[in-house]
Design a protein around this motif. Structure first.
Motif, PDB file in Angstrom:
ATOM      1  N   UNK A  34      -4.092  -7.273 -20.564  1.00 36.84           N
ATOM      2  CA  UNK A  34      -4.977  -5.976 -20.272  1.00 36.84           C
ATOM      3  C   UNK A  34      -5.978  -6.247 -19.375  1.00 36.84           C
ATOM      4  N   UNK A  35      -6.154  -7.382 -18.619  1.00 35.38           N
ATOM      5  CA  UNK A  35      -7.191  -7.616 -17.728  1.00 35.38           C
ATOM      6  C   UNK A  35      -6.834  -8.147 -16.314  1.00 35.38           C
ATOM      7  N   UNK A  36      -7.525  -8.265 -15.473  1.00 33.56           N
ATOM      8  CA  UNK A  36      -7.259  -8.738 -14.139  1.00 33.56           C
ATOM      9  C   UNK A  36      -8.279  -9.440 -13.512  1.00 33.56           C
ATOM     10  N   UNK A  37      -8.222 -10.751 -13.119  1.00 33.54           N
ATOM     11  CA  UNK A  37      -9.126 -11.574 -12.617  1.00 33.54           C
ATOM     12  C   UNK A  37      -9.504 -11.546 -11.078  1.00 33.54           C
ATOM     13  N   UNK A  38     -10.742 -11.725 -10.788  1.00 34.11           N
ATOM     14  CA  UNK A  38     -11.172 -11.805  -9.344  1.00 34.11           C
ATOM     15  C   UNK A  38     -11.885 -13.288  -9.332  1.00 34.11           C
ATOM     16  N   UNK A  39     -11.068 -13.844  -8.128  1.00 27.88           N
ATOM     17  CA  UNK A  39     -11.628 -15.406  -8.125  1.00 27.88           C
ATOM     18  C   UNK A  39     -12.456 -15.742  -6.941  1.00 27.88           C
ATOM     19  N   UNK A  40     -13.601 -16.074  -7.174  1.00 29.34           N
ATOM     20  CA  UNK A  40     -14.668 -16.196  -6.099  1.00 29.34           C
ATOM     21  C   UNK A  40     -15.156 -17.746  -6.252  1.00 29.34           C
ATOM     22  N   UNK A  41     -15.707 -18.214  -4.993  1.00 27.73           N
ATOM     23  CA  UNK A  41     -16.037 -19.664  -5.071  1.00 27.73           C
ATOM     24  C   UNK A  41     -17.606 -19.328  -4.904  1.00 27.73           C
ATOM     25  N   UNK A  42     -18.296 -20.673  -5.269  1.00 27.84           N
ATOM     26  CA  UNK A  42     -19.495 -20.783  -5.334  1.00 27.84           C
ATOM     27  C   UNK A  42     -20.540 -20.314  -4.267  1.00 27.84           C
ATOM     28  N   UNK A  43     -19.642 -20.663  -2.766  1.00 27.34           N
ATOM     29  CA  UNK A  43     -20.465 -19.849  -1.671  1.00 27.34           C
ATOM     30  C   UNK A  43     -20.297 -18.670  -1.291  1.00 27.34           C
ATOM     31  N   UNK A  44     -19.964 -17.838  -2.475  1.00 27.30           N
ATOM     32  CA  UNK A  44     -19.820 -16.272  -2.191  1.00 27.30           C
ATOM     33  C   UNK A  44     -18.468 -15.876  -1.605  1.00 27.30           C
ATOM     34  N   UNK A  45     -17.337 -16.550  -1.196  1.00 26.67           N
ATOM     35  CA  UNK A  45     -16.265 -16.074  -0.872  1.00 26.67           C
ATOM     36  C   UNK A  45     -15.303 -15.714  -2.090  1.00 26.67           C
ATOM     37  N   UNK A 106     -14.416  -4.191  -6.186  1.00 30.67           N
ATOM     38  CA  UNK A 106     -15.248  -3.875  -7.211  1.00 30.67           C
ATOM     39  C   UNK A 106     -16.479  -5.041  -7.196  1.00 30.67           C
ATOM     40  N   UNK A 107     -15.839  -6.354  -7.176  1.00 28.72           N
ATOM     41  CA  UNK A 107     -16.644  -7.320  -7.122  1.00 28.72           C
ATOM     42  C   UNK A 107     -17.655  -7.455  -5.859  1.00 28.72           C
ATOM     43  N   UNK A 108     -17.051  -7.015  -4.730  1.00 31.69           N
ATOM     44  CA  UNK A 108     -17.874  -6.944  -3.695  1.00 31.69           C
ATOM     45  C   UNK A 108     -19.287  -6.004  -3.756  1.00 31.69           C
ATOM     46  N   UNK A 109     -18.625  -4.730  -4.674  1.00 31.44           N
ATOM     47  CA  UNK A 109     -19.754  -3.681  -5.061  1.00 31.44           C
ATOM     48  C   UNK A 109     -20.814  -4.278  -5.881  1.00 31.44           C
ATOM     49  N   UNK A 110     -20.344  -4.886  -6.956  1.00 30.18           N
ATOM     50  CA  UNK A 110     -21.417  -4.996  -8.160  1.00 30.18           C
ATOM     51  C   UNK A 110     -21.886  -6.439  -8.433  1.00 30.18           C
ATOM     52  N   UNK A 111     -21.095  -7.337  -7.697  1.00 27.61           N
ATOM     53  CA  UNK A 111     -21.328  -8.730  -7.813  1.00 27.61           C
ATOM     54  C   UNK A 111     -20.789  -9.282  -9.232  1.00 27.61           C
ATOM     55  N   UNK A 112     -21.371 -10.391  -9.420  1.00 22.99           N
ATOM     56  CA  UNK A 112     -20.938 -11.338 -10.697  1.00 22.99           C
ATOM     57  C   UNK A 112     -21.564 -10.668 -11.986  1.00 22.99           C
ATOM     58  N   UNK A 113     -21.134  -9.663 -12.060  1.00 23.10           N
ATOM     59  CA  UNK A 113     -21.704  -9.118 -13.719  1.00 23.10           C
ATOM     60  C   UNK A 113     -20.316  -8.516 -14.261  1.00 23.10           C
ATOM     61  N   UNK A 114     -20.523  -8.359 -15.619  1.00 23.15           N
ATOM     62  CA  UNK A 114     -19.267  -8.271 -16.457  1.00 23.15           C
ATOM     63  C   UNK A 114     -19.042  -6.673 -16.482  1.00 23.15           C
ATOM     64  N   UNK A 115     -17.815  -6.440 -17.045  1.00 20.25           N
ATOM     65  CA  UNK A 115     -17.632  -4.698 -17.065  1.00 20.25           C
ATOM     66  C   UNK A 115     -18.536  -4.228 -17.946  1.00 20.25           C
ATOM     67  N   UNK A 116     -18.881  -5.118 -19.150  1.00 22.95           N
ATOM     68  CA  UNK A 116     -19.715  -4.377 -20.176  1.00 22.95           C
ATOM     69  C   UNK A 116     -21.194  -3.990 -19.511  1.00 22.95           C
ATOM     70  N   UNK A 117     -21.509  -5.037 -18.601  1.00 20.54           N
ATOM     71  CA  UNK A 117     -22.711  -4.673 -17.787  1.00 20.54           C
ATOM     72  C   UNK A 117     -22.564  -3.391 -17.108  1.00 20.54           C
ATOM     73  N   UNK A 118     -21.378  -3.181 -16.490  1.00 14.34           N
ATOM     74  CA  UNK A 118     -21.241  -2.223 -15.471  1.00 14.34           C
ATOM     75  C   UNK A 118     -20.907  -0.810 -16.460  1.00 14.34           C
ATOM     76  N   UNK A 119     -20.515  -0.804 -17.615  1.00 12.26           N
ATOM     77  CA  UNK A 119     -20.514   0.287 -18.741  1.00 12.26           C
ATOM     78  C   UNK A 119     -21.960   0.792 -19.071  1.00 12.26           C
ATOM     79  N   UNK A 120     -22.529  -0.127 -19.332  1.00 13.68           N
ATOM     80  CA  UNK A 120     -24.099   0.174 -19.852  1.00 13.68           C
ATOM     81  C   UNK A 120     -25.029   0.380 -18.720  1.00 13.68           C
ATOM     82  N   UNK A 121     -24.695   0.187 -17.572  1.00 11.05           N
ATOM     83  CA  UNK A 121     -25.595   0.445 -16.235  1.00 11.05           C
ATOM     84  C   UNK A 121     -24.764   1.552 -15.308  1.00 11.05           C
ATOM     85  N   UNK A 122     -24.217   1.241 -14.360  1.00 13.01           N
ATOM     86  CA  UNK A 122     -23.780   2.238 -13.332  1.00 13.01           C
ATOM     87  C   UNK A 122     -23.083   3.571 -14.017  1.00 13.01           C
TER      88      UNK A 122
END
Length: 270
Positions: A34-45, A106-122
């Motif tokens: 029920x989830x999808x993952x977004x893969x990102x490298x330590x240098x921001x890509x 979405x990752x580009x918009x919100x950065x390295x925060x979880x969906x729970x953080x987005x629910x409680x914030x934005x």
């Protein structure tokens, strides 16, 4: 001496194996159902291709997961003000999911925060803004006495539109009952009583009409029956019957003969 070296060799081998297993596990990521993952490298890509459920090799990259099946979120004590200046709070429940094709965006918009953080914030911030705008169009009394479904539909439409651009899909919104002050509660109780009295008056009127219709029906049927009986009697009176009845009367009582200006009564009977 040889045993000691052999024992040390076994220990070193086991350590290497354990370290290798741990290191190998670090190269893999399990994407939950029920989830999808977004893969990102330590240098921001980041990788634009979302990772579907299952165990995926990601090397030294990191993965953040977003829900693509419906999540039910409860927002407690959302403060709103109505058009008549009443301040109140409501609980709002909504169902949402993430558009899997927009996970990377979405990752580009919100950065390295979880969906729970987005629910409680934005998401909560957007919900509060929409709710305040919608409730400001209605009085508290209107909302509590018949307009609640209209308000709920408007909050759903506006909330869904406000977040869809970021990849969120809102499918349902349920509004709780607003808190009310004693004065408003009295007005609501009066409306309920008036409605109950109105329904009772309608029921009484319908009952009276039914009774009147029943009486009118009985009278109509009685008149129809009487008319039918008279019709049958009229149809049964023939010339032969009249002559017969006349003959029977003369036989029993005699008859009267009128001759000119002088009346001669002749009575004959049995």
């Amino acid at each position: 001496m040889k045993n000691s070296k052999g024992f040390k060799g076994i220990i070193i081998f086991l350590v290497v194996v354990v370290v290798g297993v741990v290191a190998a596990l670090k190269f893999f990521e399990r994407i939950d159902n029920g989830y999808v993952g977004v893969r990102y490298s330590m240098n921001g890509g980041i990788k634009d291709q979302a990772l579907t459920q299952g165990v995926k090799f990601v090397g030294i990259d990191k993965v953040i997961q977003y829900p693509i099946r419906l999540q039910t979120i409860q927002a407690e004590n959302v403060s709103v003000s109505t058009s008549d200046g009443k301040k109140t709070s409501i609980n709002i429940k909504y169902d949402y999911k993430v558009d899997s094709t927009k996970a990377a965006k979405m990752y580009k918009e919100f950065g390295n925060i979880t969906s729970t953080d987005i629910e409680n914030g934005w998401l909560k911030s957007k919900l509060q803004k929409v709710s305040r705008e919608v409730y400001a169009k209605y009085s508290l009394l209107d909302i509590l006495s018949g307009e609640s479904s209209k308000v709920e539909a408007e909050v759903l439409t506006n909330f869904a539109k406000s977040v869809e651009g970021k990849g969120f899909e809102v499918e349902d919104v349920t509004l709780g009952v607003p808190d009310v002050d004693p004065e408003t509660q009295k007005s609501i109780d009066a409306i309920i009583r008036a409605g109950q009295e109105n329904e009772k008056a309608k029921l009484d009127a319908e009952t009276a009409k039914t009774q009147a219709d029943s009486e009118a029906y009985k009278m109509t049927k009685a008149a129809e029956a009487e008319a039918a009986a008279n019709q049958k009697i009229a149809e049964s009176v023939t010339d032969e019957l009249i002559r017969y009845e006349e003959a029977q009367a003369r036989k029993k009582h005699g008859w009267v003969t009128v001759n000119g200006t002088d009346t001669v009564v002749t009575q004959q009977g049995e």
